[in-house]
Design an enzyme around this catalytic site. Structure first.
Site, short mmCIF file in Angstrom:
data_model
loop_
_atom_site.label_atom_id
_atom_site.label_comp_id
_atom_site.label_asym_id
_atom_site.label_seq_id
_atom_site.Cartn_x
_atom_site.Cartn_y
_atom_site.Cartn_z
CE LYS A 87 -4.16 -9.47 -0.86
NZ LYS A 87 -3.95 -8.60 -2.02
CD GLU B 143 4.49 -11.84 -3.13
OE1 GLU B 143 3.89 -11.15 -2.28
OE2 GLU B 143 3.91 -12.41 -4.07
#
Length: 336
Positions: free
Chosen positions: A194, A239
Protein backbone atom coordinates in the site's frame (compact mmCIF):
# COMPACT_ATOMS: atom_id res chain seq x y z
CA UNK A 1 12.68 23.51 26.61
CA UNK A 2 12.78 19.75 27.15
CA UNK A 3 10.11 17.88 29.11
CA UNK A 4 12.27 17.88 32.24
CA UNK A 5 12.81 21.64 32.00
CA UNK A 6 9.07 22.07 31.37
CA UNK A 7 8.17 20.08 34.48
CA UNK A 8 10.50 22.23 36.56
CA UNK A 9 8.59 25.33 35.52
CA UNK A 10 5.18 23.67 35.64
CA UNK A 11 5.02 23.47 39.43
CA UNK A 12 5.02 27.27 39.57
CA UNK A 13 1.89 27.48 37.42
CA UNK A 14 -1.75 27.46 38.54
CA UNK A 15 -4.63 26.57 36.19
CA UNK A 16 -7.98 28.06 37.23
CA UNK A 17 -11.12 26.91 35.42
CA UNK A 18 -14.46 28.72 35.61
CA UNK A 19 -17.81 28.10 33.99
CA UNK A 20 -18.60 30.30 30.97
CA UNK A 21 -21.89 28.89 29.69
CA UNK A 22 -24.46 26.35 30.78
CA UNK A 23 -26.03 25.73 34.15
CA UNK A 24 -26.50 28.89 36.20
CA UNK A 25 -24.79 31.29 33.75
CA UNK A 26 -27.68 32.42 31.56
CA UNK A 27 -25.47 31.81 28.52
CA UNK A 28 -26.14 29.11 25.92
CA UNK A 29 -23.01 27.12 25.07
CA UNK A 30 -24.09 27.16 21.42
CA UNK A 31 -23.44 30.91 21.44
CA UNK A 32 -19.76 30.41 22.34
CA UNK A 33 -17.67 30.62 19.15
CA UNK A 34 -14.40 28.75 19.55
CA UNK A 35 -13.15 30.00 16.19
CA UNK A 36 -13.66 33.59 17.32
CA UNK A 37 -12.02 32.79 20.67
CA UNK A 38 -8.90 31.42 18.94
CA UNK A 39 -8.66 34.40 16.61
CA UNK A 40 -5.90 34.59 14.02
CA UNK A 41 -3.01 33.73 16.34
CA UNK A 42 -4.47 31.05 18.62
CA UNK A 43 -4.87 27.28 18.50
CA UNK A 44 -8.10 25.43 17.78
CA UNK A 45 -9.42 21.89 17.84
CA UNK A 46 -13.14 21.39 17.33
CA UNK A 47 -15.19 18.29 16.61
CA UNK A 48 -18.96 18.65 16.59
CA UNK A 49 -20.06 19.61 20.13
CA UNK A 50 -16.60 19.39 21.76
CA UNK A 51 -13.68 21.72 21.21
CA UNK A 52 -10.89 23.85 22.63
CA UNK A 53 -9.52 27.26 21.67
CA UNK A 54 -6.33 28.67 23.17
CA UNK A 55 -4.14 31.75 23.05
CA UNK A 56 -0.80 32.66 24.55
CA UNK A 57 1.94 30.35 25.82
CA UNK A 58 2.15 29.38 29.49
CA UNK A 59 4.65 26.62 28.80
CA UNK A 60 6.36 25.13 25.75
CA UNK A 61 7.52 21.52 25.81
CA UNK A 62 10.07 20.36 23.26
CA UNK A 63 10.36 16.76 22.08
CA UNK A 64 13.75 16.88 20.32
CA UNK A 65 13.70 13.14 19.59
CA UNK A 66 10.00 13.03 18.78
CA UNK A 67 7.45 10.46 19.79
CA UNK A 68 10.07 7.74 19.64
CA UNK A 69 11.44 8.96 22.98
CA UNK A 70 9.12 7.11 25.36
CA UNK A 71 10.51 8.78 28.48
CA UNK A 72 9.98 12.26 27.06
CA UNK A 73 6.45 11.42 25.96
CA UNK A 74 5.66 10.08 29.44
CA UNK A 75 7.13 13.28 30.86
CA UNK A 76 4.46 15.35 29.14
CA UNK A 77 1.80 13.85 31.41
CA UNK A 78 4.04 14.55 34.39
CA UNK A 79 4.41 18.16 33.32
CA UNK A 80 0.65 18.63 33.15
CA UNK A 81 0.19 16.91 36.51
CA UNK A 82 2.68 19.34 38.08
CA UNK A 83 0.50 22.34 37.20
CA UNK A 84 -1.70 23.17 40.18
CA UNK A 85 -5.43 23.18 39.54
CA UNK A 86 -8.22 25.37 40.89
CA UNK A 87 -11.90 25.69 40.07
CA UNK A 88 -15.02 23.58 40.33
CA UNK A 89 -15.43 22.62 36.65
CA UNK A 90 -14.20 19.12 35.78
CA UNK A 91 -14.13 16.85 32.76
CA UNK A 92 -12.09 16.39 29.56
CA UNK A 93 -10.53 19.66 28.39
CA UNK A 94 -10.70 21.48 31.74
CA UNK A 95 -7.60 22.48 33.67
CA UNK A 96 -4.27 22.70 31.85
CA UNK A 97 -4.16 21.16 28.37
CA UNK A 98 -1.31 20.65 25.94
CA UNK A 99 -1.66 21.18 22.19
CA UNK A 100 0.63 20.36 19.30
CA UNK A 101 0.92 19.30 15.67
CA UNK A 102 3.38 16.39 15.64
CA UNK A 103 5.17 14.86 12.63
CA UNK A 104 4.31 11.34 11.43
CA UNK A 105 7.94 10.24 11.71
CA UNK A 106 8.44 8.92 15.27
CA UNK A 107 11.97 10.31 15.45
CA UNK A 108 11.17 13.75 14.03
CA UNK A 109 11.35 16.58 16.59
CA UNK A 110 8.09 18.08 17.81
CA UNK A 111 6.86 20.86 20.03
CA UNK A 112 3.88 21.13 22.37
CA UNK A 113 2.30 24.20 23.93
CA UNK A 114 0.28 24.70 27.11
CA UNK A 115 -1.85 27.75 26.17
CA UNK A 116 -2.07 30.64 28.64
CA UNK A 117 -5.88 30.81 28.26
CA UNK A 118 -8.21 28.08 26.96
CA UNK A 119 -11.92 28.25 26.24
CA UNK A 120 -13.61 24.87 25.95
CA UNK A 121 -17.07 23.69 25.00
CA UNK A 122 -18.69 20.30 25.41
CA UNK A 123 -22.39 19.75 24.81
CA UNK A 124 -24.38 22.29 26.80
CA UNK A 125 -21.40 23.47 28.89
CA UNK A 126 -18.54 25.90 28.23
CA UNK A 127 -15.66 27.04 30.43
CA UNK A 128 -12.45 29.02 30.39
CA UNK A 129 -9.11 28.19 31.99
CA UNK A 130 -6.44 30.74 32.83
CA UNK A 131 -2.90 29.63 33.66
CA UNK A 132 -0.94 32.04 35.86
CA UNK A 133 2.54 32.29 37.19
CA UNK A 134 3.23 34.55 40.17
CA UNK A 135 3.36 38.10 38.86
CA UNK A 136 1.63 37.58 35.52
CA UNK A 137 -1.99 37.30 36.72
CA UNK A 138 -3.06 40.73 35.33
CA UNK A 139 -1.78 39.95 31.82
CA UNK A 140 -3.38 36.49 31.78
CA UNK A 141 -6.63 38.00 33.09
CA UNK A 142 -6.70 40.59 30.30
CA UNK A 143 -6.16 37.88 27.69
CA UNK A 144 -8.97 35.80 29.21
CA UNK A 145 -11.32 38.79 29.17
CA UNK A 146 -10.51 39.46 25.51
CA UNK A 147 -11.02 35.82 24.51
CA UNK A 148 -14.36 35.59 26.35
CA UNK A 149 -15.54 38.80 24.67
CA UNK A 150 -14.51 37.43 21.27
CA UNK A 151 -16.13 34.05 21.93
CA UNK A 152 -19.45 35.64 22.87
CA UNK A 153 -19.26 38.45 20.32
CA UNK A 154 -18.72 36.20 17.32
CA UNK A 155 -16.43 36.59 14.34
CA UNK A 156 -15.33 40.02 13.25
CA UNK A 157 -12.90 39.73 10.34
CA UNK A 158 -10.01 42.21 10.69
CA UNK A 159 -9.85 42.55 6.89
CA UNK A 160 -11.67 41.27 3.79
CA UNK A 161 -11.06 37.64 2.94
CA UNK A 162 -9.60 36.72 -0.47
CA UNK A 163 -12.01 36.49 -3.38
CA UNK A 164 -9.73 35.13 -6.12
CA UNK A 165 -7.40 32.13 -6.07
CA UNK A 166 -4.81 30.51 -8.34
CA UNK A 167 -3.78 26.88 -7.83
CA UNK A 168 -0.40 25.70 -9.09
CA UNK A 169 1.01 22.19 -8.82
CA UNK A 170 4.65 22.29 -7.74
CA UNK A 171 5.38 18.98 -9.45
CA UNK A 172 5.15 18.77 -13.23
CA UNK A 173 2.21 16.69 -14.46
CA UNK A 174 4.45 14.25 -16.37
CA UNK A 175 6.70 13.80 -13.33
CA UNK A 176 3.62 13.04 -11.21
CA UNK A 177 2.45 10.48 -13.75
CA UNK A 178 5.82 8.74 -13.66
CA UNK A 179 5.74 8.71 -9.86
CA UNK A 180 2.31 7.05 -9.87
CA UNK A 181 3.37 4.53 -12.52
CA UNK A 182 6.48 3.66 -10.51
CA UNK A 183 4.41 3.06 -7.37
CA UNK A 184 1.99 0.83 -9.26
CA UNK A 185 4.91 -1.15 -10.69
CA UNK A 186 6.36 -1.73 -7.22
CA UNK A 187 2.95 -2.95 -5.99
CA UNK A 188 2.72 -5.33 -8.98
CA UNK A 189 6.22 -6.61 -8.18
CA UNK A 190 5.34 -7.19 -4.54
CA UNK A 191 7.71 -4.53 -3.26
CA UNK A 192 4.84 -2.48 -1.80
CA UNK A 193 1.47 -3.47 -0.44
CA UNK A 194 0.00 0.00 0.00
CA UNK A 195 1.30 3.46 -0.79
CA UNK A 196 -0.18 6.94 -0.36
CA UNK A 197 1.19 9.53 -2.76
CA UNK A 198 0.79 13.27 -2.34
CA UNK A 199 1.91 16.35 -4.19
CA UNK A 200 2.21 19.97 -3.17
CA UNK A 201 -0.20 22.53 -4.60
CA UNK A 202 0.47 26.23 -4.02
CA UNK A 203 -2.57 28.47 -3.59
CA UNK A 204 -2.10 32.16 -4.33
CA UNK A 205 -4.83 34.63 -3.35
CA UNK A 206 -5.50 38.24 -4.23
CA UNK A 207 -5.46 39.19 -0.53
CA UNK A 208 -3.93 37.72 2.65
CA UNK A 209 -5.82 34.75 4.05
CA UNK A 210 -7.97 35.40 7.12
CA UNK A 211 -7.51 32.37 9.39
CA UNK A 212 -10.90 32.52 11.19
CA UNK A 213 -12.62 32.84 7.80
CA UNK A 214 -10.82 29.74 6.48
CA UNK A 215 -11.75 27.76 9.60
CA UNK A 216 -15.37 28.90 9.44
CA UNK A 217 -15.62 27.78 5.82
CA UNK A 218 -14.12 24.39 6.66
CA UNK A 219 -16.56 23.95 9.55
CA UNK A 220 -19.52 24.87 7.33
CA UNK A 221 -18.45 22.55 4.51
CA UNK A 222 -17.37 19.61 6.71
CA UNK A 223 -19.43 19.82 9.93
CA UNK A 224 -18.64 16.26 11.02
CA UNK A 225 -14.87 16.66 10.62
CA UNK A 226 -12.28 17.70 13.18
CA UNK A 227 -11.34 21.30 12.40
CA UNK A 228 -7.94 22.41 13.69
CA UNK A 229 -5.33 25.16 13.63
CA UNK A 230 -1.98 24.70 15.37
CA UNK A 231 1.16 26.70 14.56
CA UNK A 232 -0.06 27.57 11.06
CA UNK A 233 -1.08 23.98 10.28
CA UNK A 234 -4.83 24.03 9.70
CA UNK A 235 -7.46 21.87 8.09
CA UNK A 236 -10.45 19.59 8.54
CA UNK A 237 -10.03 15.83 8.95
CA UNK A 238 -12.68 13.11 9.32
CA UNK A 239 -10.14 10.57 10.60
CA UNK A 240 -9.45 9.82 14.26
CA UNK A 241 -6.03 8.24 14.65
CA UNK A 242 -6.24 7.52 18.39
CA UNK A 243 -8.27 8.67 21.38
CA UNK A 244 -7.82 7.64 24.99
CA UNK A 245 -10.08 8.47 27.91
CA UNK A 246 -8.99 6.72 31.06
CA UNK A 247 -8.48 3.08 30.10
CA UNK A 248 -10.72 3.28 27.03
CA UNK A 249 -9.16 3.74 23.59
CA UNK A 250 -10.75 4.27 20.19
CA UNK A 251 -9.62 4.75 16.61
CA UNK A 252 -11.56 5.44 13.43
CA UNK A 253 -9.18 5.03 10.46
CA UNK A 254 -10.31 5.67 6.90
CA UNK A 255 -8.89 3.96 3.82
CA UNK A 256 -10.57 3.30 0.51
CA UNK A 257 -12.18 6.30 -1.15
CA UNK A 258 -14.54 7.22 -3.97
CA UNK A 259 -15.65 10.62 -5.20
CA UNK A 260 -19.21 11.89 -4.97
CA UNK A 261 -21.24 13.13 -7.95
CA UNK A 262 -24.00 15.11 -6.26
CA UNK A 263 -26.62 12.80 -7.77
CA UNK A 264 -28.25 10.48 -5.22
CA UNK A 265 -28.66 7.44 -7.49
CA UNK A 266 -25.16 7.77 -8.91
CA UNK A 267 -23.64 8.15 -5.44
CA UNK A 268 -25.46 5.07 -4.19
CA UNK A 269 -24.00 3.09 -7.08
CA UNK A 270 -20.52 4.49 -6.38
CA UNK A 271 -20.77 3.52 -2.71
CA UNK A 272 -21.93 0.02 -3.61
CA UNK A 273 -18.93 -0.29 -5.89
CA UNK A 274 -16.63 0.97 -3.14
CA UNK A 275 -17.90 -1.68 -0.71
CA UNK A 276 -17.60 -4.41 -3.33
CA UNK A 277 -14.15 -3.44 -4.62
CA UNK A 278 -11.43 -5.99 -3.71
CA UNK A 279 -8.80 -3.29 -4.22
CA UNK A 280 -10.47 -0.79 -1.85
CA UNK A 281 -11.22 -3.46 0.76
CA UNK A 282 -7.61 -4.68 0.62
CA UNK A 283 -6.34 -1.11 1.04
CA UNK A 284 -8.60 -0.71 4.07
CA UNK A 285 -7.48 -4.03 5.55
CA UNK A 286 -3.83 -2.93 5.54
CA UNK A 287 -4.66 -0.08 7.90
CA UNK A 288 -6.94 -2.11 10.17
CA UNK A 289 -4.46 -4.98 10.47
CA UNK A 290 -1.67 -2.56 11.38
CA UNK A 291 -3.78 -0.96 14.11
CA UNK A 292 -4.80 -4.38 15.41
CA UNK A 293 -1.12 -5.35 15.72
CA UNK A 294 -0.30 -2.05 17.45
CA UNK A 295 -3.21 -1.84 19.89
CA UNK A 296 -3.78 -5.54 20.51
CA UNK A 297 -0.79 -6.12 22.86
CA UNK A 298 -1.77 -3.03 24.88
CA UNK A 299 -5.42 -3.99 25.43
CA UNK A 300 -7.22 -6.55 27.53
CA UNK A 301 -10.03 -6.34 24.99
CA UNK A 302 -10.15 -4.88 21.48
CA UNK A 303 -13.26 -4.82 19.32
CA UNK A 304 -12.58 -4.76 15.57
CA UNK A 305 -15.70 -5.02 13.38
CA UNK A 306 -15.52 -7.57 10.57
CA UNK A 307 -16.69 -5.14 7.89
CA UNK A 308 -16.14 -1.43 7.29
CA UNK A 309 -18.90 1.13 7.09
CA UNK A 310 -19.09 4.13 4.75
CA UNK A 311 -18.44 7.67 5.89
CA UNK A 312 -20.05 10.11 3.46
CA UNK A 313 -18.60 13.60 3.22
CA UNK A 314 -19.43 16.51 0.96
CA UNK A 315 -17.00 15.53 -1.80
CA UNK A 316 -15.95 11.91 -1.14
CA UNK A 317 -17.02 8.71 0.58
CA UNK A 318 -14.55 6.69 2.68
CA UNK A 319 -14.46 3.17 4.04
CA UNK A 320 -14.11 3.40 7.81
CA UNK A 321 -13.85 1.01 10.76
CA UNK A 322 -14.19 2.15 14.38
CA UNK A 323 -11.99 0.16 16.74
CA UNK A 324 -12.61 0.33 20.49
CA UNK A 325 -10.68 -1.23 23.32
CA UNK A 326 -9.88 -1.33 27.01
CA UNK A 327 -6.24 -0.98 28.02
CA UNK A 328 -4.65 -3.77 30.04
CA UNK A 329 -4.32 -3.32 33.79
CA UNK A 330 -1.01 -1.87 34.92
CA UNK A 331 0.61 1.54 35.25
CA UNK A 332 -1.55 4.39 34.03
CA UNK A 333 -0.65 5.00 30.34
CA UNK A 334 0.96 8.34 29.57
CA UNK A 335 -0.70 11.03 27.47
CA UNK A 336 -3.83 11.97 29.49
Amino acid sequence: MSTSEGAAGADRLVATTARLAGQGTGIDAADVSLIAAAGSDGVLWQHEDFGLAGRGVALRIELPRGLGDAAAVAGVAGTLAAIQRNGNVAGPGTGAVVVGALPFGPGAPGSLVVPRVVIGRRGSEAWFTTINRAGDRPAAGRLADRMVADALGGLAAPRPAPSQFTLTSVMDHDDWGRLVAGAVARIDDGGLGKVVLARQVDVTANRPFVIPDVLSRLLALYPTCMVFNVDGFLGASPELLIERRGTHVASHPLAGTIGRSGDLATDEALIAGLLASPKERREHAYVIDDLRRTLGPLCESLDVPDKPTVLELRNVSHLGTRLTGVLSAGPEPSGG
